[in-house]
Design a protein around this motif. Structure first.
Motif, PDB file in Angstrom:
ATOM      1  N   TRP A   1      74.856  21.118  52.419  1.00  0.00           N
ATOM      2  CA  TRP A   1      75.304  19.897  53.089  1.00  0.00           C
ATOM      3  C   TRP A   1      74.922  19.936  54.556  1.00  0.00           C
ATOM      4  CZ3 TRP A   1      76.191  15.836  50.453  1.00  0.00           C
ATOM      5  CH2 TRP A   1      76.769  15.919  49.180  1.00  0.00           C
ATOM      6  N   ILE A   2      74.443  18.824  55.041  1.00  0.00           N
ATOM      7  CA  ILE A   2      74.016  18.705  56.432  1.00  0.00           C
ATOM      8  C   ILE A   2      74.925  17.685  57.106  1.00  0.00           C
ATOM      9  CG2 ILE A   2      72.131  17.918  57.935  1.00  0.00           C
ATOM     10  CD1 ILE A   2      70.247  18.789  55.572  1.00  0.00           C
ATOM     11  N   THR A   3      75.459  18.045  58.273  1.00  0.00           N
ATOM     12  CA  THR A   3      76.362  17.132  58.971  1.00  0.00           C
ATOM     13  C   THR A   3      75.585  16.296  59.987  1.00  0.00           C
ATOM     14  OG1 THR A   3      78.088  18.794  58.753  1.00  0.00           O
ATOM     15  CG2 THR A   3      78.488  16.994  60.319  1.00  0.00           C
ATOM     16  N   ILE A   4      75.821  15.006  59.954  1.00  0.00           N
ATOM     17  CA  ILE A   4      75.162  14.102  60.902  1.00  0.00           C
ATOM     18  C   ILE A   4      75.830  14.253  62.267  1.00  0.00           C
ATOM     19  CG2 ILE A   4      74.654  11.690  61.463  1.00  0.00           C
ATOM     20  CD1 ILE A   4      74.759  11.167  58.384  1.00  0.00           C
ATOM     21  N   VAL A   5      74.992  14.561  63.308  1.00  0.00           N
ATOM     22  CA  VAL A   5      75.580  14.720  64.644  1.00  0.00           C
ATOM     23  C   VAL A   5      75.138  13.614  65.595  1.00  0.00           C
ATOM     24  CG1 VAL A   5      75.837  17.240  64.460  1.00  0.00           C
ATOM     25  CG2 VAL A   5      73.700  16.262  65.358  1.00  0.00           C
ATOM     26  N   GLY A   6      74.153  12.811  65.193  1.00  0.00           N
ATOM     27  CA  GLY A   6      73.713  11.761  66.108  1.00  0.00           C
ATOM     28  C   GLY A   6      72.906  10.692  65.395  1.00  0.00           C
TER      29      GLY A   6
ATOM     30  N   GLU B   1      77.144  12.356  50.877  1.00  0.00           N
ATOM     31  CA  GLU B   1      78.389  12.865  50.308  1.00  0.00           C
ATOM     32  C   GLU B   1      79.214  11.686  49.811  1.00  0.00           C
ATOM     33  OE1 GLU B   1      81.543  16.364  51.480  1.00  0.00           O
ATOM     34  OE2 GLU B   1      80.759  15.085  53.056  1.00  0.00           O
ATOM     35  N   GLY B   2      79.738  11.819  48.632  1.00  0.00           N
ATOM     36  CA  GLY B   2      80.563  10.762  48.081  1.00  0.00           C
ATOM     37  C   GLY B   2      79.771   9.713  47.321  1.00  0.00           C
ATOM     38  N   MET B   3      78.440   9.836  47.366  1.00  0.00           N
ATOM     39  CA  MET B   3      77.588   8.878  46.650  1.00  0.00           C
ATOM     40  C   MET B   3      77.574   9.272  45.174  1.00  0.00           C
ATOM     41  SD  MET B   3      73.550   8.509  47.442  1.00  0.00           S
ATOM     42  CE  MET B   3      73.353   7.107  48.505  1.00  0.00           C
ATOM     43  N   GLY B   4      77.776   8.318  44.296  1.00  0.00           N
ATOM     44  CA  GLY B   4      77.812   8.643  42.866  1.00  0.00           C
ATOM     45  C   GLY B   4      76.429   9.031  42.351  1.00  0.00           C
TER      46      GLY B   4
ATOM     47  N   VAL C   1      69.483  17.168  51.458  1.00  0.00           N
ATOM     48  CA  VAL C   1      68.070  16.863  51.203  1.00  0.00           C
ATOM     49  C   VAL C   1      67.752  17.259  49.776  1.00  0.00           C
ATOM     50  CG1 VAL C   1      65.703  17.380  51.849  1.00  0.00           C
ATOM     51  CG2 VAL C   1      67.463  17.192  53.618  1.00  0.00           C
ATOM     52  N   GLY C   2      67.222  16.363  49.008  1.00  0.00           N
ATOM     53  CA  GLY C   2      66.949  16.630  47.593  1.00  0.00           C
ATOM     54  C   GLY C   2      68.246  16.515  46.814  1.00  0.00           C
ATOM     55  N   HIS C   3      68.289  17.082  45.640  1.00  0.00           N
ATOM     56  CA  HIS C   3      69.442  16.868  44.770  1.00  0.00           C
ATOM     57  C   HIS C   3      70.218  18.158  44.508  1.00  0.00           C
ATOM     58  CE1 HIS C   3      67.805  12.833  43.600  1.00  0.00           C
ATOM     59  NE2 HIS C   3      66.727  13.427  44.048  1.00  0.00           N
ATOM     60  N   ARG C   4      69.968  19.192  45.314  1.00  0.00           N
ATOM     61  CA  ARG C   4      70.670  20.451  45.070  1.00  0.00           C
ATOM     62  C   ARG C   4      72.142  20.272  45.461  1.00  0.00           C
ATOM     63  NH1 ARG C   4      66.724  23.357  49.007  1.00  0.00           N
ATOM     64  NH2 ARG C   4      67.156  21.327  49.926  1.00  0.00           N
ATOM     65  N   ALA C   5      73.024  20.662  44.626  1.00  0.00           N
ATOM     66  CA  ALA C   5      74.441  20.428  44.908  1.00  0.00           C
ATOM     67  C   ALA C   5      75.147  21.730  45.269  1.00  0.00           C
ATOM     68  CB  ALA C   5      75.109  19.752  43.718  1.00  0.00           C
TER      69      ALA C   5
END
Lengths: 869, 120
Positions: free
Chosen positions: A658-663, A578-581, A649-653
């Motif tokens: 969106w997947i949240t990092i939990v660990g 997220e936020g990556m151009g 994962v992949g380029h679907r917007a």
């Protein structure tokens, strides 16, 4: 008319003329004609015998001489049984080791592949600079085949797997899906039945297959009526149309071949250009086209495709390999190094035997001088001694073959099959030819120098000397010394190689893999898409399997995961943070993807760096979560806490993707202990269901019992579901270093042998020198020389020889260990510590080998020594 | 077949005959009988050559290319084979001669102390 006939034709006339002339002379001296003739005949001798002797000059004299030489050699061999025994044993060790290793070299590197004109076959993959070798997209393959002129034929070969169902114990079947022309292109015809038809390359064709010979044997008892029967694979009936010949083998183990059409029918995804499954392309070069030309053309085609289909093909090139290289894999350097090592061992063995010859030759100086004096040519004497060498070499070679026969069986069981690229190692015609050549070359190597040397006698002085004290000449001592110096250098090179390998293996095993292996068993299950077509079905199966396995007695924890470390290739894909151009294709992070259950890390002992593991709550309805590894956290979230950040994962917007990092999990050595950690992402299996998984169990129960218990659990859920690739994690780690381990053990064995032979060589030369100098030593003792100084005199001789050998060996080893760089880990090819300790070892062994004869010199009794004459 | 009980005549050592033939042919090409005579004559008849043994030796030398053979006519107008020393043979003669001298010297030396011993 040949020269022989021409020369003999005038002989009778010549003899008659001779006798006639003598008769005339006698008559002129006043004899009566009768008496004159009789006297002439008498003086001439037996005409028949003379004619016979003269004819013999022109007969195949070399053949007779050879037989004579061999007889002489055999006599010598019987006369010195101790010498013969030692020489034959030494040679048998050297030749036996060479035979065994050569049979591996032949099987892996030289044996013709079972294809027509295999040198024209090229294996192609796609490749990108970032990922390396990749499978070939089917649509790209179609374009390659259409546009290329450098290849006469091109076929695609997909790896497929099936579950064999409808049988008592379901099993996993490995297969290939191939273009229908594939078998004809490689020049293989079915043993029975038919090849695929062109129609069978198209989607919609009926499921048919060709059996491998082994599959035919094991599942149909080699029954010819198997053709026409059906086999149920993934629940679908396949008609068997043919059986492959026994000699057919492919890069990977395979049980059946299906035509491409069957694969296309069931895998619509293949028709997407960006889909790179598990496939390679095999091409046959057109007549007159070299690999370089084909490469130039194919590179052009790939570049055009990249322009035309940037989304799928930008950055993708083509990788080419002659098919032989694909078979050999990366075991070539290890095998060649071992081959070099055994040749060294044989050289050392030859040097030892040559030294034995020299020592024995000294006792025969007078005999040879006499024979030279009486007109024997040097060449003849050299030949005679070579015949003796040859007999010894043949005896050694025969015994060596027997050694090798035993060694090969031991090796075949113990060398990992991937190092042998699946071929069978045995004694065959090529190996026998090699041994024959080795025997002849060895006979010259150890026989020629002593033979030539023995004829370089000074006739006068040698005849003068009385028999046994005829001392070793300076030249002989030099030759013997040179041989020992060579032995020491060779042994040093081998020991250095073994030392470097040992440290590499030690350091490799000391690497923290990031996971714990103790008591962990893994097995792989592949759910067929037909029965498990939707996510709930897949999730349901894995959940029931996990519950069942956890309930087994002795199980500490159980998990499922798409990959186990060191367990082969894994799935990788681009991720977007997220936020990556917007980045250029190929610049996105490209981690290894794991789909796992919540106990995956605890079962494998992977450490938690930050945040939390997945829980049962991370299910289909919960927000999407993921875990990344420490390297990814460092690399992509430098300085900031990744927990709570989001990626896709992949380029679907789409927002829900969106997947949240939990660990954050600790890094693992996924691709071998020697390879650096890579980026890794873990997703919960309930949120990303997947049909091919490994079941990973940590348990106090032994692997065999546990496997059947797990199989019972699985088959209670689905009686047709097989289990494959059962292995303990310890096994996987051990297999991952198998090539190195085998190389080390063999190299260690060979260098030990070399060290022993070199020690015997030093001992022999020094002992001999002491024996030769017994008289001199006796005189010195009688004149009051200190015994300790005598001992150091002898030791110094050993030391000089050893130091010279060590010096030469060190220089050579510096160069030669460069060749084994690819096998080393964590240590330089010129590691000073290894070099120093090996040199010290050799020095010690050389001194020890000199010590025994030196002690003997010290104890020489002057009275005995002087009487010795 | 050594003739009579002539103790003063010496049987030839193998290999020595070759040397004598080469030596004889150095004076020019000639036929077999003449070679036999020359050897007998120049050694004051001490060396006993069974004349027949000359022929295998001659052929051995031809085979080694130390001598060559040609047809010719003998002094009594008989057709005969003439043997001629080749260049290679000339070189070999030098080698063989020095070898022989060394051997003879060596044997002499071996024998000398033996005689002294028995005399003392």
């Amino acid at each position: 008319m040949n020269r022989r006939e021409r020369m003999l034709q005038g002989l009778d006339e010549d003899i008659r003329g001779h006798i006639e002339t003598e008769t005339q002379d006698n008559i002129a001296r006043g004899m009566a004609p009768d008496e004159a003739r009789r006297a002439a005949m008498l003086k001439f001798g037996n005409v028949m015998q003379v004619t016979e002797d003269t004819r013999e000059v022109w007969s195949l004299i070399w053949l007779e001489q050879l037989l004579q030489d061999l007889r002489y050699g055999l006599r010598m061999i019987w006369k010195f049984p101790g010498f013969t025994l030692v020489a034959v044993l030494t040679l048998a060790l050297g030749i036996g080791a060479n035979t065994a290793i050569f049979s591996v070299v032949y099987a892996v590197l030289l044996r013709p592949l079972p294809y027509r004109d295999a040198s024209r076959l090229v294996v192609m993959n796609e490749t990108t600079p970032r990922v390396g070798t990749l499978s070939v997209s089917y649509l790209n393959f179609l374009d390659w085949r259409k546009q290329s002129t450098a290849f006469a034929q091109m076929a695609t070969v997909h790896q497929v797997g099936f579950n064999l169902t409808g049988v008592a114990r379901p099993e996993v079947i490995r297969g290939l899906a191939v273009s229908p022309e594939f078998l004809a292109m490689v020049g293989v015809e079915p043993l029975t039945g038919r090849d695929f038809t062109a129609q069978e390359g198209n989607a919609g064709t009926e499921p048919v297959l060709i059996l491998s010979y082994e599959m035919w044997q094991s599942h149909f008892g080699s029954d010819p009526s198997a053709v026409g029967k059906t086999m149920s694979l993934d629940g679908r009936p396949f008609t068997i149309v043919g059986v492959l010949p026994a000699r057919f083998r492919w890069l990977d183990k395979m049980d059946v071949i299906e035509p491409l059409g069957v694969l296309l029918t069931n895998n619509a995804g293949v028709m997407e250009r960006g889909n790179r499954g598990e496939s390679i392309v095999v091409g046959r070069l057109a007549p007159g086209i070299g690999l370089a030309q084909a490469r130039a053309e194919m590179d052009g085609i790939a570049a055009r495709l990249a322009k035309e289909y940037p989304a799928a093909d930008e950055g993708y090139g083509v990788e080419y390999k002659p098919i032989r290289d694909s078979f050999v894999g990366d075991s070539r350097p290890a095998i060649l190094i071992l081959f070099g090592a055994v040749l060294f061992v044989l050289l050392i063995a030859c040097a030892n035997v040559a030294n034995l010859f020299l020592a024995r030759g000294a006792g025969r100086t007078r005999e040879i001088a006499l024979r030279l004096a009486f007109g024997a040519s040097r060449g003849r004497i050299v030949r005679q001694m070579l015949a003796e060498s040859l007999i010894l070499a043949i005896l050694g070679g025969t015994l060596g073959l027997a050694f090798a026969e035993g060694g090969i069986h031991a090796m075949a069981r113990w060398i990992p099959s991937n190092m042998l690229s699946g071929t069978e190692v045995n004694l065959n015609g090529a190996v026998f030819a090699f041994v024959a050549a080795l025997v002849i070359v060895a006979a010259f190597v150890f026989g020629l120098a002593p033979a030539v040397h023995s004829t370089k006698t000074d006739v006068q002085s040698d005849l003068k000397e009385s028999g046994r004290t005829s001392s070793a000449s300076a030249a002989q001592k030099r030759l013997g010394g040179a041989l020992v110096v060579a032995e020491i250098s060779l042994a040093l090179i081998l020991l250095t190689g073994a030392g470097l390998m040992m440290q590499s293996l030690y350091r490799l095993r000391a690497v923290d893999p990031g996971f714990r292996t103790a008591r962990v068993l893994t097995m792989s299950l592949s759910l067929p898409e037909k029965q498990y077509s939707n996510d709930p079905a897949i999730v349901n199966f894995w959940q029931r399997a996990l519950d069942g396995v956890r309930a087994l007695p002795g199980v500490e924890s159980a998990a499922v995961g798409t990959a186990v470390p060191l367990g082969g290739e894994h799935w990788r894909t681009d991720v977007v943070l997220e936020g990556m151009g917007e980045l250029r294709p190929g610049d996105y992070p490209h981690p290894d993807m794991h789909i796992v259950s919540s106990d995956y890390w605890t079962t494998l002992g992977i450490s938690l760096v930050r945040g939390r593991w997945f829980t049962a709550a991370d299910d289909e309805k919960a927000p999407k979560v993921g875990i990344i590894n420490a390297l990814m956290a460092r690399r992509l979230f430098a300085g900031s806490d990744p927990v709570g950040k989001r990626f896709m994962v992949g380029h679907r917007a789409k927002e829900e993707d969106w997947i949240t990092i939990v660990g954050v999990a600790g890094d693992t050595k996924l691709y071998g202990l020697e390879n650096p950690a890579r980026l890794e992402v873990y997703l919960p299996f309930r949120q990303a269901p997947f049909g091919d998984m490994n079941v990973i169990v940590k348990s106090s129960v032994g692997p065999a019992a546990l496997t059947s218990a797990v199989r019972a659990v699985v088959n209670a859920i689905d009686k047709d579901q097989p289990i494959a690739e059962t292995a303990t994690m310890e096994q996987l780690v051990s297999d991952s270093v198998a090539t190195r381990r085998v190389t080390l053990v063999l190299l260690g064995l060979f260098s030990g042998l070399a060290l022993l032979l070199a020690a015997i060589g030093i001992y022999g030369v020094i002992s001999y020198a002491v024996a030769q100098r017994t008289q001199e030593i006796g005189i010195r003792v009688a004149l009051g020389a200190q015994r300790s100084s005598l001992m150091s005199m002898i030791l110094k001789q050993g030391l000089r020889t050893a130091l010279l050998g060590i010096g030469i060996g060190l220089v050579a080893a510096l160069g030669l260990t460069q060749l084994m760089k690819s096998l080393l880990f964590g240590i330089g090819a010129t590691d000073p510590l290894t070099f120093i300790s090996v040199a010290a070892t050799l020095l010690f062994v050389a001194l020890a080998a000199s010590y025994l004869p030196a002690r003997r010199a010290m104890r020489v009794d002057p009275l005995v020594a002087l009487k010795y004459e | 077949m050594s003739t009579k009980g002539d103790n003063e005549r010496i049987e030839l050592l193998q290999g020595t005959l070759d040397l004598l033939i080469l030596r004889t042919l150095r004076l020019g090409p000639t036929h077999g009988h003449a070679i036999a005579k020359a050897i007998e004559f120049s050694s004051d008849s001490v060396l006993q050559v069974e004349q027949g043994s000359l022929y295998p030796a001659l052929h051995r030398l031809i085979k080694r290319a130390w001598i060559s053979v040609e047809d010719g006519t003998s002094e009594n107008n008989r057709r005969a084979k003439f043997y001629r020393l080749t260049a290679k043979g000339k070189r070999q003669l030098v080698v063989e001669t020095s070898k022989w001298n060394r051997l003879a010297g060596a044997i002499a030396q071996v024998l000398r102390p033996a005689r002294q011993e028995s005399e003392s």
